[in-house]
Write an enzyme that holds these catalytic residues in place. Structure first.
Site, mmCIF file in Angstrom:
data_model
loop_
_atom_site.group_PDB
_atom_site.id
_atom_site.type_symbol
_atom_site.label_atom_id
_atom_site.label_comp_id
_atom_site.label_asym_id
_atom_site.label_seq_id
_atom_site.Cartn_x
_atom_site.Cartn_y
_atom_site.Cartn_z
ATOM 1 N N ARG A 51 0.835 -1.199 0.000
ATOM 2 C CA ARG A 51 0.000 0.000 0.000
ATOM 3 C C ARG A 51 0.872 1.250 0.000
ATOM 4 O O ARG A 51 2.014 1.225 0.436
ATOM 5 C CB ARG A 51 -0.926 0.014 1.221
ATOM 6 N N LYS A 100 -2.291 0.082 7.871
ATOM 7 C CA LYS A 100 -3.746 -0.056 7.869
ATOM 8 C C LYS A 100 -4.228 -1.121 8.837
ATOM 9 O O LYS A 100 -5.174 -0.900 9.599
ATOM 10 C CB LYS A 100 -4.239 -0.380 6.448
ATOM 11 N N HIS A 120 -2.713 1.916 -5.563
ATOM 12 C CA HIS A 120 -3.623 0.844 -5.168
ATOM 13 C C HIS A 120 -4.090 0.044 -6.383
ATOM 14 O O HIS A 120 -4.380 -1.148 -6.271
ATOM 15 C CB HIS A 120 -4.830 1.412 -4.421
ATOM 16 N N ARG A 179 -1.657 -2.611 -6.897
ATOM 17 C CA ARG A 179 -1.907 -3.686 -5.923
ATOM 18 C C ARG A 179 -3.009 -4.608 -6.433
ATOM 19 O O ARG A 179 -2.898 -5.829 -6.385
ATOM 20 C CB ARG A 179 -2.290 -3.041 -4.595
ATOM 21 N N HIS A 219 -3.548 -9.338 3.712
ATOM 22 C CA HIS A 219 -4.911 -9.352 4.232
ATOM 23 C C HIS A 219 -4.967 -10.195 5.507
ATOM 24 O O HIS A 219 -4.267 -11.211 5.621
ATOM 25 C CB HIS A 219 -5.884 -9.930 3.202
ATOM 26 N N TYR A 231 -11.430 -9.992 -5.309
ATOM 27 C CA TYR A 231 -10.639 -10.051 -6.539
ATOM 28 C C TYR A 231 -11.079 -11.205 -7.452
ATOM 29 O O TYR A 231 -10.703 -11.237 -8.627
ATOM 30 C CB TYR A 231 -9.148 -10.199 -6.217
#
Length: 415
Positions: A255, A280, A353, A356, A379, A388
């Site tokens: 990120r 994050k 992003h 990513r 994640h 995704y």
């Protein structure tokens, strides 16, 4: 100046145009704002709003931005936000600053102190900085509403004030209303449970049925990513820095916040790995220091990075040599995507992003299992990664079913 709450958009924009002409703005620049104001006008017509005021501007901005971070917005979306901000700023102050500044949302008085206490409580309960900042924004709007109604302490707060505030949220998008109601409910509960308010007013806050629908992630193909990387001129200090950051986003899926916050201590040369705590999620992550990235880092450190005692890897190329910030990284990636001649990027996200997302798409094409992709992207669980799956069109096509003809027994009796 006419009362701001009873000015039409045409009246406010006309005053701003006159102000711009007094500053010798050219026709092209004024036309830029006029086009933005026409979009605001359409928003007001669609929502049956007659007069322009600050909360109308806020509602328009919330619609444009949605749940995205400002740094992830397109140039056009940022321009529209600027067009709304100048209207509000002129209406409130009679002038416009030449450079945008970060709005602070001051929390003053007894109610402001109560909000600060609630934000500290949220942080102590493990809420992320982004969540706490969003709570602050929404509750600052409550504070402004109460101040406009001469309510300055909790003893003056009653049911009617809460209901009127809720009824005034109609300008905002469904997602924003949902978040504002959630923040309000949590705040009122905090006031009652801590003896700040005599009554529990949470029953006044309606439950929102809004459910966030994840957007289809923006992705670029493997060839487009290669064109992007090839467009970076590595023959100068800026290019040497930029290629490392773009590689970290495109090859490792980091990120923007983690790239800009990367320190020397995060690079473990002895094991060829990168170790960091994600900003994050606050989760630790370990990624391979790919040869391509390692060589680019060495090239940048030897021939591109300014001399500085700062612990951060990436610095501004001009003085002062401060830590690079996330919006700058977004602009860097956007620049090289355009430089690479990639088509249709104006209709797609074009920040780090998106790179990513693209990595996730490329991994899916290679039939990489979801748990592995989750680990690469950092994640906390595979549920975040499942969004995704919708970009893996080839695999989705294999799941499609043929439509049966109408004369089959399945459709008997159907008219």
């Amino acid at each position: 100046m006419k009362d701001g709450k009873h000015q039409t958009l045409q009246e406010v924009s006309s005053q701003v145009e006159t102000y711009f002409r007094s500053l010798s703005y050219n026709k092209q620049r004024i036309s830029f704002y006029q086009k933005g104001w026409s979009v605001i006008e359409q928003f007001m017509v669609e929502n049956s709003i007659d007069f322009y005021e600050a909360k109308v501007g806020d509602a328009f901005i919330s619609k444009i931005q949605g749940t995205s971070d400002y740094s992830e917005l397109s140039r056009r979306e940022k321009d529209l936000i600027r067009c709304a901000n100048v209207l509000t700023e002129y209406q409130n102050t009679g002038s416009i600053k030449f450079r945008s500044i970060l709005k602070k949302y001051p929390l003053k008085g007894e109610i402001g102190e109560g909000i600060q206490g609630y934000l500290s409580y949220r942080k102590s309960q493990g809420a992320s900085d982004d969540t706490v900042n969003n709570n602050k924004l929404y509750l600052h709007r409550l504070l402004e509403f109460l101040e406009s109604n001469q309510v300055t302490n909790f003893s003056e707060l009653d049911n009617q004030h809460i209901l009127e505030f809720i009824n005034g949220l109609g300008y905002y998008s469904k997602s924003t209303i949902h978040c504002m109601l959630s923040s309000l409910r949590g705040f009122l509960k905090y006031l009652f449970e801590n003896g700040i308010s005599e009554y529990n007013l949470t029953y006044l806050v309606p439950k929102s049925s809004y459910k966030k629908e994840a957007r289809l992630p923006t992705t670029y193909t493997k060839d487009e990513i290669n064109h992007l990387l090839a467009s970076v001129d590595r023959g100068n200090p800026k290019g040497k820095r930029d290629i490392v950051m773009v590689l970290l986003a495109a090859r490792l899926g980091l990120r923007a916040s983690d790239i800009c916050g990367l320190k020397f201590e995060n690079i473990h040369w002895e094991t060829n790995t990168i170790h960091l705590v994600q900003k994050k999620t606050k989760e630790k992550i370990e990624l391979p220091l790919l040869t391509e990235i390692g060589n680019a880092i060495i090239d940048y450190l030897k021939f591109g990075r300014p001399k500085s005692d700062l612990p951060y890897l990436f610095l501004r190329t001009g003085q002062p040599y401060d830590k690079l910030e996330e919006p700058t990284l977004h602009n860097i990636v956007s620049f090289y995507l355009k430089q690479a001649g990639i088509k249709n990027i104006e209709n797609k996200k074009h920040g780090p992003h998106a790179l990513r997302h693209s990595l996730a798409g490329i991994l899916l094409e290679k039939k990489t299992p979801l748990p592995v992709i989750s680990e690469v992207l950092g994640h906390t669980n595979t549920e975040s990664t499942k969004t995704y799956l919708r970009i893996d069109l080839d695999t989705l096509r294999q799941c499609s079913l043929d439509v049966l003809p109408l004369n089959t027994p399945l459709f008997e009796g159907v008219k």
